[in-house]
Design a protein around this motif. Structure first.
Motif, PDB file in Angstrom:
ATOM      1  N   ILE A 113      -3.823   9.776 -83.254  1.00  0.00           N
ATOM      2  CA  ILE A 113      -4.551   8.184 -83.796  1.00  0.00           C
ATOM      3  C   ILE A 113      -3.848   7.280 -83.002  1.00  0.00           C
ATOM      4  N   LYS A 114      -5.051   6.712 -82.391  1.00  0.00           N
ATOM      5  CA  LYS A 114      -4.612   5.417 -81.442  1.00  0.00           C
ATOM      6  C   LYS A 114      -4.674   4.170 -82.432  1.00  0.00           C
ATOM      7  N   VAL A 115      -3.700   3.256 -81.993  1.00  0.00           N
ATOM      8  CA  VAL A 115      -3.720   1.857 -82.697  1.00  0.00           C
ATOM      9  C   VAL A 115      -3.866   0.745 -81.396  1.00  0.00           C
ATOM     10  N   THR A 116      -4.689  -0.020 -81.574  1.00  0.00           N
ATOM     11  CA  THR A 116      -4.639  -1.226 -80.757  1.00  0.00           C
ATOM     12  C   THR A 116      -4.300  -2.341 -81.648  1.00  0.00           C
ATOM     13  N   TYR A 117      -3.341  -2.858 -81.024  1.00  0.00           N
ATOM     14  CA  TYR A 117      -2.786  -4.271 -81.986  1.00  0.00           C
ATOM     15  C   TYR A 117      -3.497  -5.780 -81.543  1.00  0.00           C
ATOM     16  N   VAL A 118      -3.911  -6.652 -82.288  1.00  0.00           N
ATOM     17  CA  VAL A 118      -4.472  -7.746 -81.872  1.00  0.00           C
ATOM     18  C   VAL A 118      -4.365  -8.724 -82.831  1.00  0.00           C
ATOM     19  N   ASP A 119      -4.331  -9.923 -82.266  1.00  0.00           N
ATOM     20  CA  ASP A 119      -4.116 -11.315 -83.139  1.00  0.00           C
ATOM     21  C   ASP A 119      -5.465 -11.418 -84.020  1.00  0.00           C
ATOM     22  N   THR A 120      -5.183 -10.955 -85.279  1.00  0.00           N
ATOM     23  CA  THR A 120      -6.297 -10.951 -86.327  1.00  0.00           C
ATOM     24  C   THR A 120      -6.864 -12.232 -86.767  1.00  0.00           C
ATOM     25  N   THR A 121      -5.969 -13.302 -86.582  1.00  0.00           N
ATOM     26  CA  THR A 121      -6.484 -14.724 -86.757  1.00  0.00           C
ATOM     27  C   THR A 121      -7.636 -14.909 -85.820  1.00  0.00           C
ATOM     28  N   ASP A 122      -7.895 -14.393 -84.914  1.00  0.00           N
ATOM     29  CA  ASP A 122      -8.937 -14.475 -83.937  1.00  0.00           C
ATOM     30  C   ASP A 122     -10.162 -13.462 -84.203  1.00  0.00           C
ATOM     31  N   VAL A 123     -11.154 -13.861 -85.016  1.00  0.00           N
ATOM     32  CA  VAL A 123     -12.046 -12.927 -85.528  1.00  0.00           C
ATOM     33  C   VAL A 123     -12.723 -12.268 -84.486  1.00  0.00           C
ATOM     34  N   GLN A 124     -13.072 -12.969 -83.324  1.00  0.00           N
ATOM     35  CA  GLN A 124     -13.747 -12.441 -82.168  1.00  0.00           C
ATOM     36  C   GLN A 124     -12.668 -11.396 -81.344  1.00  0.00           C
ATOM     37  N   ALA A 125     -11.320 -11.538 -81.588  1.00  0.00           N
ATOM     38  CA  ALA A 125     -10.438 -10.563 -80.891  1.00  0.00           C
ATOM     39  C   ALA A 125     -10.558  -9.039 -81.583  1.00  0.00           C
ATOM     40  N   VAL A 126     -10.714  -9.288 -83.038  1.00  0.00           N
ATOM     41  CA  VAL A 126     -10.858  -8.202 -83.686  1.00  0.00           C
ATOM     42  C   VAL A 126     -12.175  -7.451 -83.260  1.00  0.00           C
ATOM     43  N   PHE A 127     -13.307  -8.155 -83.209  1.00  0.00           N
ATOM     44  CA  PHE A 127     -14.620  -7.478 -82.820  1.00  0.00           C
ATOM     45  C   PHE A 127     -14.433  -6.739 -81.489  1.00  0.00           C
ATOM     46  N   GLN A 128     -13.726  -7.586 -80.452  1.00  0.00           N
ATOM     47  CA  GLN A 128     -13.637  -6.926 -79.279  1.00  0.00           C
ATOM     48  C   GLN A 128     -12.848  -5.625 -78.996  1.00  0.00           C
ATOM     49  N   ALA A 129     -11.854  -5.661 -79.992  1.00  0.00           N
ATOM     50  CA  ALA A 129     -10.919  -4.529 -80.107  1.00  0.00           C
ATOM     51  C   ALA A 129     -11.600  -3.182 -80.626  1.00  0.00           C
ATOM     52  N   ILE A 130     -12.766  -3.310 -81.129  1.00  0.00           N
ATOM     53  CA  ILE A 130     -13.402  -2.196 -81.828  1.00  0.00           C
ATOM     54  C   ILE A 130     -14.019  -1.374 -81.045  1.00  0.00           C
ATOM     55  N   THR A 131     -13.763   0.078 -80.991  1.00  0.00           N
ATOM     56  CA  THR A 131     -14.442   1.158 -80.189  1.00  0.00           C
ATOM     57  C   THR A 131     -15.218   1.907 -81.130  1.00  0.00           C
ATOM     58  N   PRO A 132     -16.065   2.839 -80.566  1.00  0.00           N
ATOM     59  CA  PRO A 132     -16.754   4.039 -81.344  1.00  0.00           C
ATOM     60  C   PRO A 132     -15.840   4.801 -82.035  1.00  0.00           C
ATOM     61  N   ALA A 133     -14.412   4.709 -81.674  1.00  0.00           N
ATOM     62  CA  ALA A 133     -13.696   5.891 -82.646  1.00  0.00           C
ATOM     63  C   ALA A 133     -12.804   4.876 -83.523  1.00  0.00           C
ATOM     64  N   THR A 134     -13.113   3.616 -83.633  1.00  0.00           N
ATOM     65  CA  THR A 134     -12.200   2.849 -84.670  1.00  0.00           C
ATOM     66  C   THR A 134     -12.916   3.444 -86.259  1.00  0.00           C
ATOM     67  N   ARG A 135     -11.902   3.701 -87.026  1.00  0.00           N
ATOM     68  CA  ARG A 135     -12.132   3.931 -88.390  1.00  0.00           C
ATOM     69  C   ARG A 135     -11.622   2.978 -89.253  1.00  0.00           C
ATOM     70  N   LEU A 136     -10.342   2.257 -89.308  1.00  0.00           N
ATOM     71  CA  LEU A 136      -9.662   1.397 -89.968  1.00  0.00           C
ATOM     72  C   LEU A 136      -9.387   0.210 -89.089  1.00  0.00           C
ATOM     73  N   ILE A 137      -9.579  -0.968 -89.995  1.00  0.00           N
ATOM     74  CA  ILE A 137      -8.829  -2.268 -89.524  1.00  0.00           C
ATOM     75  C   ILE A 137      -7.782  -2.448 -90.469  1.00  0.00           C
ATOM     76  N   TRP A 138      -6.439  -2.991 -89.846  1.00  0.00           N
ATOM     77  CA  TRP A 138      -5.551  -3.061 -90.757  1.00  0.00           C
ATOM     78  C   TRP A 138      -4.813  -4.632 -90.694  1.00  0.00           C
ATOM     79  N   LEU A 139      -4.890  -5.236 -91.940  1.00  0.00           N
ATOM     80  CA  LEU A 139      -4.483  -6.640 -91.953  1.00  0.00           C
ATOM     81  C   LEU A 139      -3.240  -6.790 -92.773  1.00  0.00           C
ATOM     82  N   GLU A 140      -2.535  -7.626 -92.330  1.00  0.00           N
ATOM     83  CA  GLU A 140      -1.530  -8.306 -93.065  1.00  0.00           C
ATOM     84  C   GLU A 140      -1.564  -9.842 -93.323  1.00  0.00           C
ATOM     85  N   THR A 141      -1.951 -10.261 -94.385  1.00  0.00           N
ATOM     86  CA  THR A 141      -2.484 -11.658 -94.496  1.00  0.00           C
ATOM     87  C   THR A 141      -1.831 -12.527 -95.636  1.00  0.00           C
ATOM     88  N   PRO A 142      -0.925 -13.174 -95.755  1.00  0.00           N
ATOM     89  CA  PRO A 142      -0.075 -13.633 -94.570  1.00  0.00           C
ATOM     90  C   PRO A 142       0.653 -12.303 -93.864  1.00  0.00           C
TER      91      PRO A 142
END
Length: 392
Positions: A113-142
């Motif tokens: 299970i591969k994990v890609t870490y991104v700055d999720t305050t940047d919505v576009q960065a979240v979108f760009q990090a997604i691949t066909p294999a992405t099944r879960l987006i993990w947020l902490e906020t705050p």
């Protein structure tokens, strides 16, 4: 009906005895009328009336369909990751709790299970990090510990468009301030050790699912792997939740005053608190939350581990300890404590510098807490002056 009244009266009176407090069903098994015929309980790992009561209360608080209570916050996170399979990918917030990073990196990456870490305050960065294999987006906020704010509703739209689950760690906010499921999240997790329990006397974790089907999957893993919350800890969790709105109100009030004090102190470099207008996520936090929480982080102008260590070992009322969210104020040094398992380069990139200090603001009188911080700053400055004189 106010939220507080609704919460208090969602805690059931025992139908058998009329007990106003939920009884502790301290039993491992239940007598059956015939094979497979019972009163809804057969073995306490599978279900227990005290734990069930806690789960129903929290599901209602989070506006979810099903909640499952675990023996720790990490056990709760573990149950969510078990929804995935080898080859699946996770897009996760870069400023992530160290225990979650350790679980993702040291345990699940070896299972493919591969994990890609991104700055999720940047919505576009979240979108760009997604691949066909992405099944879960993990947020902490705050986030923990730099209190970044991510747009749950916007990221939920990305998750849905890409057939991903969205899970939000809501530990810092609590359901009193923020309900991610109402903003589009599929799953919510809590370290219930923190604000839900609220008294630093239990270790507990919660997963809340938006749908019955997803909840049943989580409950399957709860039963299959056995990391359940005990009856007594379930009782303590219910007792803590009874005062949750009142405690959160005071945590908030104290934290806002302390954040303002720190933002004006000459020894402080940056203050991370979404209640400050200067915080980049302030307006978003106002929109998706009913308050800003009781956690503050700040960095010193002397950005060194030595300066931070001197500070966290000199306070009186703020006790140096892991964890947060209790009645008593705590502080910690993430670089050497809660986030030590994260490589320094990743930690720095996420904003967790060597001098960053995290405060869990408790319920003491705020004047006493500010006086404690002020005295600590003065003590450290006096030591530094003495050292400079001795060197000269």
């Amino acid at each position: 009906m106010s939220n507080l009244t609704e919460l208090i009266h969602s805690i059931p009176v025992d139908p058998q005895t009329g007990a106003i407090a939920v009884p502790i069903y301290q039993t491992s098994t239940f007598v059956q009328e015939a094979p497979g015929v019972n009163k809804g309980y057969d073995y306490a790992r599978s279900n227990n009336p005290t734990r069930e009561a806690a789960e129903k209360i929290i599901a209602k608080l989070e506006k979810g369909a099903v909640a499952a209570a675990f023996s720790s916050g990490l056990a709760a996170i573990d149950a969510v990751i078990k929804l995935l399979k080898s080859g699946d990918e996770i897009v996760a917030v870069d400023d992530i709790y160290g225990g979650a990073f350790r679980l993702f990196h040291k345990v699940y990456e070896k299972f493919g299970i591969k994990v890609t870490y991104v700055d999720t305050t940047d919505v576009q960065a979240v979108f760009q990090a997604i691949t066909p294999a992405t099944r879960l987006i993990w947020l902490e906020t705050p986030t923990n510990p730099t209190l970044k704010i991510s747009d749950i509703a916007a990221i939920s739209e990305i998750a849905k468009a890409n057939h991903c689950l969205l899970c939000v760690d809501n530990t810092f906010a609590s359901p009193v301030l923020q309900q991610p499921i109402t903003l589009g999240a599929d799953l919510v997790v809590h370290s219930a050790t923190k604000y839900l329990g609220g008294h630093s006397d239990i270790i507990a974790g919660i997963v809340v699912a938006k749908t019955q089907q997803l909840g049943e999957e989580i409950k399957f893993y709860q039963n299959a792997t056995g990391a359940i919350l005990s009856p007594f800890d379930s009782f303590l969790l219910i007792r803590g939740i009874e005062t949750l709105p009142l405690r959160i109100r005071q945590h908030n009030a104290n934290a806002i005053a302390i954040a303002q004090y720190l933002s004006e102190h000459p020894a402080v470099d940056k203050v991370f608190y979404p209640g400050l207008i200067s915080h980049p996520g302030h307006e978003l936090a106002k929109r998706q939350s009913k308050g800003f929480g009781g956690i503050i982080s700040f960095t010193l102008k002397d950005d060194s581990i030595e300066a931070a260590t001197a500070f966290v070992t000199s306070t009186k009322y703020f006790k140096l300890a892991e964890s947060l969210g209790g009645v008593k104020s705590l502080l910690c040094h993430p670089a050497t404590m809660t986030h030590k398992s994260i490589p320094a380069e990743k930690r720095w990139a996420a904003g967790v510098s060597d001098s960053l200090i995290r405060l869990s603001v408790g319920l003491e009188e705020v004047e006493d807490l500010i006086a404690d911080l002020d005295h600590t700053f003065q003590s450290i400055q006096n030591v530094e002056r003495k050292e400079r004189v001795e060197v000269a």
